[in-house]
Design a protein around this motif. Structure first.
Motif, mmCIF file in Angstrom:
data_model
loop_
_atom_site.group_PDB
_atom_site.id
_atom_site.type_symbol
_atom_site.label_atom_id
_atom_site.label_comp_id
_atom_site.label_asym_id
_atom_site.label_seq_id
_atom_site.Cartn_x
_atom_site.Cartn_y
_atom_site.Cartn_z
ATOM 1 N N LEU A 1 23.416 13.546 -2.275
ATOM 2 C CA LEU A 1 23.942 13.237 -3.605
ATOM 3 C C LEU A 1 23.533 11.817 -3.971
ATOM 4 C CD1 LEU A 1 25.656 14.115 -6.028
ATOM 5 C CD2 LEU A 1 27.664 13.190 -4.854
ATOM 6 N N ARG A 2 22.831 11.676 -5.105
ATOM 7 C CA ARG A 2 22.345 10.370 -5.539
ATOM 8 C C ARG A 2 22.748 10.114 -6.990
ATOM 9 N NH1 ARG A 2 16.210 10.596 -2.863
ATOM 10 N NH2 ARG A 2 16.910 11.360 -0.818
ATOM 11 N N LEU A 3 22.745 8.842 -7.347
ATOM 12 C CA LEU A 3 23.094 8.431 -8.707
ATOM 13 C C LEU A 3 21.951 7.617 -9.291
ATOM 14 C CD1 LEU A 3 25.193 8.037 -11.047
ATOM 15 C CD2 LEU A 3 25.998 6.009 -9.809
ATOM 16 N N VAL A 4 21.516 7.982 -10.483
ATOM 17 C CA VAL A 4 20.501 7.211 -11.206
ATOM 18 C C VAL A 4 21.114 6.709 -12.502
ATOM 19 C CG1 VAL A 4 18.298 7.307 -12.429
ATOM 20 C CG2 VAL A 4 18.527 8.435 -10.207
ATOM 21 N N LEU A 5 21.141 5.403 -12.665
ATOM 22 C CA LEU A 5 21.660 4.788 -13.887
ATOM 23 C C LEU A 5 20.516 4.576 -14.865
ATOM 24 C CD1 LEU A 5 23.927 2.242 -12.023
ATOM 25 C CD2 LEU A 5 24.718 4.224 -13.320
ATOM 26 N N LYS B 1 17.895 -1.007 -14.483
ATOM 27 C CA LYS B 1 16.704 -1.849 -14.639
ATOM 28 C C LYS B 1 15.511 -1.294 -13.866
ATOM 29 C CE LYS B 1 17.768 -5.072 -10.866
ATOM 30 N NZ LYS B 1 18.038 -6.490 -10.514
ATOM 31 N N ASN B 2 15.755 -0.401 -12.900
ATOM 32 C CA ASN B 2 14.676 0.188 -12.105
ATOM 33 C C ASN B 2 14.330 1.610 -12.538
ATOM 34 O OD1 ASN B 2 14.393 -2.088 -10.444
ATOM 35 N ND2 ASN B 2 16.065 -1.422 -9.123
ATOM 36 N N PHE B 3 14.928 2.065 -13.649
ATOM 37 C CA PHE B 3 14.724 3.457 -14.050
ATOM 38 C C PHE B 3 13.255 3.771 -14.337
ATOM 39 C CE2 PHE B 3 14.472 6.728 -17.413
ATOM 40 C CZ PHE B 3 14.995 7.797 -16.703
ATOM 41 N N TRP B 4 12.589 2.918 -15.123
ATOM 42 C CA TRP B 4 11.197 3.187 -15.465
ATOM 43 C C TRP B 4 10.300 3.118 -14.236
ATOM 44 C CZ3 TRP B 4 10.172 5.630 -19.655
ATOM 45 C CH2 TRP B 4 10.996 5.473 -20.774
ATOM 46 N N SER B 5 10.620 2.206 -13.345
ATOM 47 C CA SER B 5 9.862 2.100 -12.099
ATOM 48 C C SER B 5 10.022 3.367 -11.265
ATOM 49 C CB SER B 5 10.333 0.874 -11.313
ATOM 50 O OG SER B 5 9.670 0.783 -10.074
ATOM 51 N N LEU B 6 11.233 3.917 -11.265
ATOM 52 C CA LEU B 6 11.497 5.165 -10.546
ATOM 53 C C LEU B 6 10.675 6.307 -11.136
ATOM 54 C CD1 LEU B 6 13.166 6.975 -8.587
ATOM 55 C CD2 LEU B 6 14.890 7.135 -10.397
ATOM 56 N N LEU B 7 10.617 6.371 -12.468
ATOM 57 C CA LEU B 7 9.840 7.419 -13.120
ATOM 58 C C LEU B 7 8.360 7.328 -12.753
ATOM 59 C CD1 LEU B 7 11.091 7.798 -16.807
ATOM 60 C CD2 LEU B 7 11.225 9.484 -14.985
ATOM 61 N N ILE B 8 7.841 6.117 -12.728
ATOM 62 C CA ILE B 8 6.410 5.917 -12.447
ATOM 63 C C ILE B 8 6.080 6.201 -10.984
ATOM 64 C CG2 ILE B 8 4.572 4.183 -12.378
ATOM 65 C CD1 ILE B 8 6.060 2.828 -14.775
ATOM 66 N N ASN B 9 6.941 5.716 -10.098
ATOM 67 C CA ASN B 9 6.660 5.863 -8.665
ATOM 68 C C ASN B 9 7.934 6.167 -7.888
ATOM 69 O OD1 ASN B 9 5.557 5.807 -6.114
ATOM 70 N ND2 ASN B 9 5.302 3.579 -6.046
ATOM 71 N N PRO B 10 8.375 7.440 -7.889
ATOM 72 C CA PRO B 10 9.605 7.802 -7.195
ATOM 73 C C PRO B 10 9.604 7.439 -5.709
ATOM 74 C CG PRO B 10 8.859 9.599 -8.601
ATOM 75 C CD PRO B 10 7.753 8.596 -8.572
ATOM 76 N N ARG B 11 8.453 7.548 -5.071
ATOM 77 C CA ARG B 11 8.371 7.282 -3.627
ATOM 78 C C ARG B 11 8.741 5.847 -3.272
ATOM 79 N NH1 ARG B 11 8.699 12.168 -1.330
ATOM 80 N NH2 ARG B 11 7.293 13.641 -2.358
ATOM 81 N N LYS B 12 8.639 4.975 -4.253
ATOM 82 C CA LYS B 12 9.026 3.586 -4.028
ATOM 83 C C LYS B 12 10.513 3.479 -3.719
ATOM 84 C CE LYS B 12 8.960 -0.907 -6.405
ATOM 85 N NZ LYS B 12 8.619 -1.623 -7.662
ATOM 86 N N TYR B 13 11.258 4.498 -4.158
ATOM 87 C CA TYR B 13 12.719 4.489 -3.976
ATOM 88 C C TYR B 13 13.171 5.539 -2.972
ATOM 89 C CZ TYR B 13 12.456 1.423 -7.962
ATOM 90 O OH TYR B 13 12.147 0.362 -8.789
ATOM 91 N N LEU C 1 13.393 12.534 -16.115
ATOM 92 C CA LEU C 1 13.520 12.412 -14.667
ATOM 93 C C LEU C 1 13.333 13.762 -13.977
ATOM 94 C CD1 LEU C 1 14.130 10.519 -12.302
ATOM 95 C CD2 LEU C 1 16.555 11.058 -12.586
ATOM 96 N N ALA C 2 13.958 14.807 -14.524
ATOM 97 C CA ALA C 2 13.824 16.136 -13.938
ATOM 98 C C ALA C 2 12.363 16.605 -13.966
ATOM 99 C CB ALA C 2 14.709 17.136 -14.670
ATOM 100 N N ALA C 3 11.685 16.339 -15.093
ATOM 101 C CA ALA C 3 10.274 16.733 -15.206
ATOM 102 C C ALA C 3 9.414 15.969 -14.203
ATOM 103 C CB ALA C 3 9.784 16.484 -16.631
ATOM 104 N N ARG C 4 9.703 14.691 -14.040
ATOM 105 C CA ARG C 4 8.914 13.864 -13.111
ATOM 106 C C ARG C 4 9.107 14.296 -11.667
ATOM 107 N NH1 ARG C 4 5.859 12.129 -10.282
ATOM 108 N NH2 ARG C 4 5.059 9.982 -9.984
ATOM 109 N N LEU C 5 10.339 14.649 -11.311
ATOM 110 C CA LEU C 5 10.638 15.040 -9.929
ATOM 111 C C LEU C 5 10.376 16.524 -9.669
ATOM 112 C CD1 LEU C 5 14.002 13.072 -9.461
ATOM 113 C CD2 LEU C 5 11.753 12.446 -8.532
ATOM 114 N N GLY C 6 10.240 17.293 -10.763
ATOM 115 C CA GLY C 6 10.052 18.731 -10.612
ATOM 116 C C GLY C 6 11.337 19.452 -10.260
#
Length: 423
Positions: free
Chosen positions: A46-50, A77-89, A111-116
């Motif tokens: 279970l994770r939370l994305v703000l 503040k890291n949302f766009w970075s997460l979208l671009i490179n999820p593996r970074k997180y 986010l759902a589209a990016r992660l599949g």
């Protein structure tokens, strides 16, 4: 330790949504499933994305971390970075579920589209991206009616998540005897800079009319006692326009007592730093509050309230969200924005408080314009002197809440989706 094979991602924004939607859903999900972070060997995380939002304050991650409900929390503040490179997180498995619980619904779609992952939305008023949702959890039938005919089957009416707040606010710690008034001056600094001086003088004025009343101020996680004290001093230019101030603060002696502020006039205001403070708020006779998500929380707790919106201070207008806030920041409009917005609101008969917006009529009083603490103190005294009026408002708020059980119904659907993804 083995990595999770499925992730449930809750997407949210501000403190109100976190405490009333995210927290109860996460708690019940943990009580029904063996999931991370409580069970490190579980296959479900279970994770939370703000997400970016004008209603957020920047302290949401800190507040949510204290609940120990999430294996990982990504700040706005890291949302766009997460979208671009999820593996970074961290590691993101191929299977997952994204649940929208506050903010702009489009962020969860992205986010759902990016992660599949599958995408679901809790829709309070409208599902804005129905074609991109695998499931829609609707607050009411009205949400479902707005959907295209071929998409209605994706929608399940679960009810109002706010309605379950009263269940969560079990009175384990009763307030001492007395007439209790809750003071909610705001959570953002711009609103607090007005709210603190205004509400301190309001408390003094009301204490003079009703010496036996007691005041309760829940400290929002987005501020601190030190900031509240600071905003009552000359360091805050607006404080100079009010006669009240804080003479001293008395720290709590033990866990059973609260800290308290004592005004220059000797009025005691008890502080509570637990968040959310629903247990204590639910016991108050009356709440004096600014506009915001807190009006929805108070309505869910069936606490009678007076909503105060003083437009004489331009900083308040700058703190507003959306188009009004943008207009209020334009230098050439600052001199007339307060009066203009007040007149526009009155002419349009628009409501600011959630109960009134929901009902489409005036359920709780909204006091907007050039108002004084003395005016609100007199009105508060009239309400507190009329138990029948208070009870009538309470009953109206209860009717607005709708049936309880939305948290369980939503979790039932989440668990069904988790099981279907696992197959």
């Amino acid at each position: 330790m083995q990595e999770a094979s499925l992730v449930v991602v809750m997407v949210s924004n501000g403190p109100g949504e976190l405490s009333t939607w995210v927290k109860p859903l996460a708690e019940q999900l943990h009580s029904r499933l063996l999931i991370r972070p409580r069970y490190n060997n579980s296959s479900v995380s279970l994770r939370l994305v703000l997400v970016p939002c004008p209603n957020s304050t920047g302290t949401e991650k800190k507040a949510a971390s204290k609940w120990n409900q999430f294996e990982q929390i990504t700040s706005a503040k890291n949302f766009w970075s997460l979208l671009i490179n999820p593996r970074k997180y961290g590691y993101w498995p191929s299977k997952g579920l994204v649940i929208f619980l506050g903010g702009d619904q489009f962020w969860s779609v992205l986010l759902a589209a990016r992660l599949g992952y599958l995408n679901t939305t809790y829709a309070e008023w409208v599902a804005r991206w129905p074609y991109w949702n695998d499931r829609i959890f609707a607050m009411s039938e009205n949400v479902k009616k707005q959907l295209p005919k071929n998409l209605k089957k994706r929608c399940i009416v679960v009810g109002d998540l706010m309605a379950d707040i009263s269940n969560q606010a079990k009175i384990k710690k009763p307030l001492p005897e007395g007439t209790w008034i809750a003071l909610l001056p705001g959570s953002k600094k711009a609103k607090l800079s007005i709210g603190i001086p205004f509400f301190l003088e309001l408390a003094d004025q009301l204490a003079e009319l009703m010496p036996n009343c007691r005041f309760f101020l829940p400290v929002a996680p987005t501020t601190s006692v030190n900031e509240i004290i600071s905003l009552s001093t000359s360091a805050n230019p607006i404080a100079k326009e009010y006669s009240s101030g804080i003479a001293k603060m008395v720290d709590s002696k033990n866990e059973k007592s609260w800290s308290k502020l004592i005004t220059n006039s000797g009025t005691e205001i008890f502080l509570n730093e637990e968040y959310p403070a629903h247990t204590y708020l639910s016991q108050c006779n009356l709440a004096l509050t600014t506009v915001g998500a807190n009006t929805a929380e108070l309505a869910a707790l069936a606490v009678p309230m007076i909503v105060v919106i003083p437009t004489q201070h331009l900083n308040l207008m700058e703190a507003w969200d959306g188009l009004l806030g943008i207009f209020a920041r334009l230098p050439f409009l600052k001199k007339c924005i307060g009066i203009a917005i007040s007149l526009w609101r009155l002419r349009q008969q628009r409501f600011m408080a959630w109960p009134n917006i929901s009902a489409g009529r005036m359920v709780v009083p909204e006091r907007m314009g050039i108002i004084s603490p003395k005016d609100i103190a007199k009105e508060s005294y009239e309400w507190l002197s009329s138990p029948q009026k208070l009870n009538d408002q309470k009953q109206n708020l209860i009717k607005l809440r709708g049936s309880k059980g939305a948290v369980k119904k939503t979790n039932d659907e989440i668990i069904k989706l988790i099981n279907s993804i696992k197959k």
